[in-house]
Design a protein around this motif. Structure first.
Motif, PDB file in Angstrom:
ATOM      1  N   ASN A   9       0.839  -1.201   0.000  1.00  0.00           N
ATOM      2  CA  ASN A   9       0.000   0.000   0.000  1.00  0.00           C
ATOM      3  C   ASN A   9       0.872   1.248   0.000  1.00  0.00           C
ATOM      4  O   ASN A   9       1.904   1.295   0.669  1.00  0.00           O
ATOM      5  N   ASP A  10       0.426   2.252  -0.712  1.00  0.00           N
ATOM      6  CA  ASP A  10       1.123   3.539  -0.659  1.00  0.00           C
ATOM      7  C   ASP A  10       0.700   4.328   0.576  1.00  0.00           C
ATOM      8  O   ASP A  10       1.532   4.928   1.252  1.00  0.00           O
ATOM      9  N   VAL A  11      -0.592   4.339   0.852  1.00  0.00           N
ATOM     10  CA  VAL A  11      -1.128   5.116   1.978  1.00  0.00           C
ATOM     11  C   VAL A  11      -2.127   4.258   2.747  1.00  0.00           C
ATOM     12  O   VAL A  11      -2.988   3.612   2.139  1.00  0.00           O
ATOM     13  N   PHE A  12      -2.004   4.284   4.071  1.00  0.00           N
ATOM     14  CA  PHE A  12      -2.972   3.600   4.933  1.00  0.00           C
ATOM     15  C   PHE A  12      -3.740   4.664   5.707  1.00  0.00           C
ATOM     16  O   PHE A  12      -3.140   5.507   6.385  1.00  0.00           O
ATOM     17  N   ASP A  38      -6.886  10.667  -2.385  1.00  0.00           N
ATOM     18  CA  ASP A  38      -6.512   9.698  -3.421  1.00  0.00           C
ATOM     19  C   ASP A  38      -6.415  10.387  -4.784  1.00  0.00           C
ATOM     20  O   ASP A  38      -5.421  10.253  -5.506  1.00  0.00           O
ATOM     21  N   ASN A  39      -7.448  11.150  -5.144  1.00  0.00           N
ATOM     22  CA  ASN A  39      -7.456  11.837  -6.442  1.00  0.00           C
ATOM     23  C   ASN A  39      -6.312  12.846  -6.548  1.00  0.00           C
ATOM     24  O   ASN A  39      -5.647  12.955  -7.589  1.00  0.00           O
ATOM     25  N   SER A  40      -6.085  13.592  -5.465  1.00  0.00           N
ATOM     26  CA  SER A  40      -5.028  14.615  -5.477  1.00  0.00           C
ATOM     27  C   SER A  40      -3.652  13.990  -5.641  1.00  0.00           C
ATOM     28  O   SER A  40      -2.799  14.503  -6.376  1.00  0.00           O
ATOM     29  N   LEU A  41      -3.415  12.874  -4.967  1.00  0.00           N
ATOM     30  CA  LEU A  41      -2.117  12.202  -5.077  1.00  0.00           C
ATOM     31  C   LEU A  41      -1.905  11.630  -6.474  1.00  0.00           C
ATOM     32  O   LEU A  41      -0.801  11.709  -7.031  1.00  0.00           O
ATOM     33  N   GLN A  42      -2.945  11.056  -7.054  1.00  0.00           N
ATOM     34  CA  GLN A  42      -2.810  10.523  -8.409  1.00  0.00           C
ATOM     35  C   GLN A  42      -2.435  11.633  -9.390  1.00  0.00           C
ATOM     36  O   GLN A  42      -1.585  11.450 -10.270  1.00  0.00           O
ATOM     37  N   GLN A  43      -3.070  12.797  -9.241  1.00  0.00           N
ATOM     38  CA  GLN A  43      -2.762  13.922 -10.126  1.00  0.00           C
ATOM     39  C   GLN A  43      -1.320  14.385  -9.942  1.00  0.00           C
ATOM     40  O   GLN A  43      -0.612  14.663 -10.914  1.00  0.00           O
ATOM     41  N   ARG A  44      -0.859  14.454  -8.700  1.00  0.00           N
ATOM     42  CA  ARG A  44       0.483  14.969  -8.426  1.00  0.00           C
ATOM     43  C   ARG A  44       1.581  13.972  -8.781  1.00  0.00           C
ATOM     44  O   ARG A  44       2.685  14.366  -9.144  1.00  0.00           O
ATOM     45  N   LEU A  45       1.270  12.703  -8.671  1.00  0.00           N
ATOM     46  CA  LEU A  45       2.262  11.681  -9.008  1.00  0.00           C
ATOM     47  C   LEU A  45       2.205  11.297 -10.481  1.00  0.00           C
ATOM     48  O   LEU A  45       3.132  10.674 -10.999  1.00  0.00           O
ATOM     49  N   CYS A  50      -2.228   3.670 -10.538  1.00  0.00           N
ATOM     50  CA  CYS A  50      -1.149   2.903  -9.907  1.00  0.00           C
ATOM     51  C   CYS A  50      -1.081   3.146  -8.399  1.00  0.00           C
ATOM     52  O   CYS A  50      -0.391   2.428  -7.685  1.00  0.00           O
ATOM     53  N   LEU A  51      -1.788   4.166  -7.885  1.00  0.00           N
ATOM     54  CA  LEU A  51      -1.730   4.478  -6.457  1.00  0.00           C
ATOM     55  C   LEU A  51      -2.645   3.546  -5.675  1.00  0.00           C
ATOM     56  O   LEU A  51      -3.773   3.283  -6.081  1.00  0.00           O
ATOM     57  N   GLU A 168       0.463  17.187  -1.061  1.00  0.00           N
ATOM     58  CA  GLU A 168       1.796  17.550  -1.542  1.00  0.00           C
ATOM     59  C   GLU A 168       2.879  17.029  -0.597  1.00  0.00           C
ATOM     60  O   GLU A 168       3.923  16.536  -1.034  1.00  0.00           O
ATOM     61  N   GLN A 169       2.644  17.123   0.700  1.00  0.00           N
ATOM     62  CA  GLN A 169       3.617  16.595   1.659  1.00  0.00           C
ATOM     63  C   GLN A 169       3.765  15.079   1.516  1.00  0.00           C
ATOM     64  O   GLN A 169       4.877  14.545   1.560  1.00  0.00           O
TER      65      GLN A 169
END
Length: 473
Positions: A9-12, A38-45, A50-51, A168-169
């Motif tokens: 897992n990337d984030v728990f 989840d959506n914000s991380l996918q956009q930034r990565l 894949c997240l 972002e963090q």
């Protein structure tokens, strides 16, 4: 499939199920927060599907399920605790937290937010008790003590800003974690954050300015400025003052955003949080930058104390973007290296024909903050002689420039200085002859043990003289 190749897992997301019950609108707060993150991380990565964010929405009822969750925790790169009174009272959430905290290098991969604050008698469990916690709640009104979780729709601006800052963090930590895992040998050499250029204490603001405060905090952190407090202060008189006082000792600059509301005034802090912060920072002698919106009508502010604060000398009435730049400039000014001023007062003796060389030496010494005096050729012969002798008596360092001047000039000045030595209160730190072009035939035929020679007759080299003087006496 996960973004990090070394974790399942990337984030728990760790939360209390009581905090995710459907509200009147049917929305579930933690579910919606998780989806936004989840959506914000996918956009930034830029990784699409894949997240892998692990969010368990089952009602836990057996130890087997708990063991499954703990296993997922141990196979997660990032841990996000959604804290609340329910969270700290549940054994299962504490066990999730403990499982992640036991992992090697987990400290900088653990994040916490406050969905709701704790009561004054409750404590956050270790290690989130010492972690910065993004506040996803606010008071229902300036005079109310009732906290309310931020609504993604009604409080869209501040909710979005806080959630994007968190995303972002986490993005940075995921990239760093993946890089470390890929190159274990380089792990010790990596740092999690760039070196801070200074510390700003960003004062607690009223709810009307919480969005601007979050914007400013995010900007300062992006500019490598450490922002205090790391997490919200305890609310209440003495506890609040104690926490604020500790941060004031550590801060370089105090920054406060002001609006038309005076803010809450608890019984044990009658002046209110806004005024108390300003007063304590003033008494601590801190550099202060206060901001208000340029269109705020101060005359129509209800509180007399707030009007006085809004018109104080430290207040900047400008756009927030302009104020951000002022803070960075102030931080850099406070923390710029202090230039040590040499205590040595230098007299540069030279015959009129060598004044251009003497001025070049003088300019180089001034650039190093040396106090410098050149000879004068104005006035009567007696005035010039008296000025020369006073300079030789009072200077800490004496440099004679010997370039085009005849040898008799340098010999005469050395004899004069030697006679005056007995009249000086203290011996000179340095006495030097700086031999400038053109090249000389033979030496000057006179020497004293305290006089040092710097030969630059083949080509002017002021640096050689500066090296000698910088060594001190």
């Amino acid at each position: 499939m996960s973004f990090t190749k070394h974790c399942r897992n990337d984030v728990f997301i760790s939360y209390a199920h009581a905090d995710n019950k459907a509200g009147l609108s049917g929305d579930r707060w933690v579910s919606r927060f998780t989806q936004f993150l989840d959506n914000s991380l996918q956009q930034r990565l830029g990784c699409g599907d894949c997240l892998k964010v692990y969010f368990d929405n089952r009602d836990l009822s057996s130890n087997d399920q708990l063991e499954d969750l703990v296993d997922e925790v141990r196979n997660s790169a990032i841990f996000v605790a959604v804290t609340s009174p329910s969270y700290v009272q549940r054994d299962w959430t504490r066990k999730e937290l403990d499982a992640f905290a036991q992992l090697s290098g987990s400290s900088d991969r653990l994040f916490a937010i406050e969905m709701l604050p704790l009561d004054s008698l409750e404590d956050y469990p270790h290690p989130i008790d010492s972690k910065p916690r993004a506040k996803f709640w606010q008071q229902t009104s300036p005079d109310s003590r009732t906290p309310l979780s931020l609504d993604p729709e009604l409080d869209r601006q501040i909710y979005t800003q806080k959630a994007l800052d968190l995303a972002e963090q986490i993005r940075k930590r995921l990239l760093e974690f993946e890089s470390r895992a890929a190159s274990p040998a380089d792990a010790e050499a990596m740092v999690s954050d760039a070196d801070s250029i200074g510390k700003v204490l960003l004062a607690q603001a009223t709810d009307e300015l919480e969005f601007e405060r979050e914007q400013l905090k995010s900007y300062l952190q992006q500019m490598n400025v450490s922002v205090l407090p790391e997490h919200d202060y305890p609310q209440g008189g003495e506890a609040f003052k104690d926490a604020l006082g500790k941060d004031l000792k550590d801060a370089d600059i105090f920054v406060q955003l002001l609006g038309n509301a005076a803010g809450r005034k608890p019984p044990d802090l009658p002046e209110g949080y806004i005024q108390a912060q300003f007063t304590m920072a003033s008494e601590a002698g801190k550099s202060m930058l206060l901001w208000r919106h340029p269109e705020l009508d101060v005359e129509h502010v209800a509180s007399a104390e707030q009007r006085q604060l809004l018109t104080s000398e430290s207040v900047v009435a400008s756009g927030l973007e302009s104020f951000k730049s002022e803070i960075i400039s102030a931080v850099k000014l406070v923390n710029q290296p202090k230039r040590s001023v040499p205590s040595s007062f230098v007299y540069i003796g030279a015959e009129r024909s060598d004044l251009p060389v003497a001025k070049e030496v003088s300019d180089a010494l001034k650039a190093r903050d040396y106090p410098v005096m050149l000879p004068t050729f104005e006035g009567s012969a007696e005035d010039i002689r008296q000025d020369l002798e006073d300079s030789l008596l009072e200077s800490d360092t004496v440099v004679f420039v010997h370039g085009s001047a005849p040898t008799t000039w340098i010999r005469g000045n050395l004899r004069r200085f030697h006679k005056l030595m007995s009249l000086r209160e203290t011996p000179p730190q340095k006495v030097a002859i700086f031999t400038a072009p053109p090249p000389k035939d033979g030496d000057i035929g006179i020497s004293f043990p305290y006089v040092e020679m710097v030969d630059s007759s083949e080509g002017l080299d002021v640096d050689s003289l500066l090296s000698l003087l910088d060594k001190g006496g």
